[in-house]
Design a protein around this motif. Structure first.
Motif, short mmCIF file in Angstrom:
data_model
loop_
_atom_site.label_atom_id
_atom_site.label_comp_id
_atom_site.label_asym_id
_atom_site.label_seq_id
_atom_site.Cartn_x
_atom_site.Cartn_y
_atom_site.Cartn_z
N TRP A 154 50.25 54.26 68.82
CA TRP A 154 49.50 52.92 69.01
C TRP A 154 49.44 52.25 67.54
CZ3 TRP A 154 49.13 49.19 71.98
CH2 TRP A 154 48.26 48.33 71.79
N ASN A 155 49.32 53.24 66.48
CA ASN A 155 49.22 52.29 65.16
C ASN A 155 50.64 51.65 64.74
OD1 ASN A 155 46.34 52.40 64.46
ND2 ASN A 155 46.74 54.65 63.79
N ASN A 156 51.66 52.64 65.22
CA ASN A 156 53.03 52.01 64.75
C ASN A 156 53.22 50.91 65.58
OD1 ASN A 156 53.77 54.11 63.00
ND2 ASN A 156 54.55 55.52 64.62
N ALA A 157 52.81 50.99 66.78
CA ALA A 157 53.18 49.39 67.58
C ALA A 157 52.48 48.33 67.04
CB ALA A 157 52.82 49.82 69.11
N LEU A 158 51.15 48.88 66.57
CA LEU A 158 50.48 47.62 65.83
C LEU A 158 50.97 47.15 64.74
CD1 LEU A 158 46.61 48.87 66.16
CD2 LEU A 158 47.84 46.89 67.25
N SER A 159 51.55 47.87 63.75
CA SER A 159 52.11 47.60 62.44
C SER A 159 53.42 46.99 62.58
CB SER A 159 52.41 48.77 61.76
OG SER A 159 53.29 49.54 62.17
N GLU A 160 53.97 46.95 63.99
CA GLU A 160 55.25 46.20 64.06
C GLU A 160 55.10 44.92 64.59
OE1 GLU A 160 58.33 48.63 66.19
OE2 GLU A 160 57.92 50.33 64.54
N ASN A 161 53.78 44.97 65.18
CA ASN A 161 53.16 43.57 66.06
C ASN A 161 54.42 42.81 66.81
OD1 ASN A 161 51.31 41.91 66.59
ND2 ASN A 161 51.63 40.65 64.63
N SER A 162 55.19 43.39 67.77
CA SER A 162 56.05 43.01 68.29
C SER A 162 55.39 42.14 69.65
CB SER A 162 56.93 43.68 69.08
OG SER A 162 58.12 43.46 69.74
N GLN A 163 56.05 41.11 70.10
CA GLN A 163 55.79 40.34 71.31
C GLN A 163 56.19 41.12 72.87
OE1 GLN A 163 54.57 37.35 71.60
NE2 GLN A 163 54.14 37.29 69.55
N LEU A 164 57.05 42.22 72.70
CA LEU A 164 57.52 42.77 73.68
C LEU A 164 57.52 44.40 73.06
CD1 LEU A 164 58.55 42.93 76.71
CD2 LEU A 164 60.92 42.62 75.75
N ASN B 166 63.22 56.29 77.14
CA ASN B 166 63.32 57.58 76.57
C ASN B 166 62.33 58.40 75.87
OD1 ASN B 166 65.95 56.96 77.43
ND2 ASN B 166 66.61 56.25 75.55
N GLY B 167 61.24 58.07 76.60
CA GLY B 167 59.89 58.88 76.05
C GLY B 167 59.22 58.08 74.58
N ASN B 168 59.60 56.95 74.40
CA ASN B 168 59.22 56.23 73.26
C ASN B 168 58.66 55.08 73.69
OD1 ASN B 168 59.87 58.31 71.15
ND2 ASN B 168 61.82 57.99 71.95
N LEU B 169 57.70 54.65 72.67
CA LEU B 169 57.24 53.18 73.13
C LEU B 169 57.98 52.44 71.85
CD1 LEU B 169 55.09 51.26 74.45
CD2 LEU B 169 53.41 51.99 72.65
N LEU B 170 58.57 51.61 72.23
CA LEU B 170 59.63 50.72 71.20
C LEU B 170 59.01 49.42 71.31
CD1 LEU B 170 63.15 52.22 72.42
CD2 LEU B 170 61.45 52.88 70.50
N ASN B 171 59.14 48.75 70.09
CA ASN B 171 59.17 46.94 69.98
C ASN B 171 60.50 46.55 70.15
OD1 ASN B 171 56.07 46.95 69.58
ND2 ASN B 171 56.39 47.92 67.60
N VAL B 172 60.68 45.45 70.89
CA VAL B 172 61.81 45.01 71.04
C VAL B 172 61.85 43.37 70.83
CG1 VAL B 172 62.96 46.68 72.27
CG2 VAL B 172 61.81 45.05 73.57
N LYS B 173 62.98 42.91 70.52
CA LYS B 173 62.98 41.43 70.75
C LYS B 173 62.73 40.89 71.97
CE LYS B 173 65.60 41.12 66.41
NZ LYS B 173 66.78 40.60 65.75
N GLU B 174 62.20 39.45 71.92
CA GLU B 174 62.06 38.95 73.34
C GLU B 174 63.08 38.86 74.15
OE1 GLU B 174 60.16 35.23 72.15
OE2 GLU B 174 58.25 36.32 71.60
#
Length: 170
Positions: free
Chosen positions: A113-123, A128-136
């Motif tokens: 969750w902290n990694n997701a917050l630090s990347e602050n992505s819209q999507l 593959n078992g990972n939460l990823l931030n991707v471009k819109e």
């Protein structure tokens, strides 16, 4: 004054969080069920993060990670897209897989969750078992490819149906 759907959902979510917090403060058992889709996995990570922020050291937090594929009550092997895909009878058989939310398991999900917050992505997607931030525009090529397979004029529901069958992220 009329509330819009988003505001109503937000208020209902706040009430649910207060119920969870109150239960933990009163040393009650809290069960968390989540499946392998991005919304539920992301929500699970966020909830674990929130519980830690409350500084409640409860050993009564239990969780069940639901399978992506399993036999349904009609005996057929099928794909599930999260906890909402299971009926009550199907969910009850997974209560045998319930586990105590340990500190180390919590830490892993708080880090996600902290990694997701630090990347602050819209999507965010769960792939593959990972939460990823991707471009819109992450899904644009898949959508365009599926649309090109349909007739020139088509129903939007046809495209959505094809996309659901095509996109396999996890």
């Amino acid at each position: 004054e009329k509330l819009d759907i988003g505001e109503t959902s937000f208020n209902e979510s706040l009430q649910a969080i207060e119920i969870i917090k109150s239960a933990l403060e009163n040393d009650e058992i809290v069960r968390i069920w989540y499946g392998e889709n991005s919304e539920e996995f992301c929500g699970f990570c966020w909830l674990v993060y929130m519980i830690k922020s409350w500084n409640i050291n409860s050993r009564k937090i239990l969780y069940v990670k639901l399978p992506k594929y399993a036999f349904s009550t009609d005996g057929e092997y099928k794909r599930y897209y999260g906890s909402g895909s299971f009926d009550a009878d199907e969910l009850s058989k997974y209560s045998l897989n319930i586990e105590v939310l340990s500190d180390s398991f919590s830490k892993v999900h708080i880090d996600i969750w902290n990694n997701a917050l630090s990347e602050n992505s819209q999507l965010r997607i769960y792939m593959n078992g990972n939460l990823l931030n991707v471009k819109e525009d992450f899904f644009d090529s898949v959508i365009l490819n599926e649309a090109s397979k349909l007739e020139e004029v088509f129903q939007g529901a046809s495209l959505v149906s094809n996309l659901i069958g095509t996109i396999e992220l996890d």
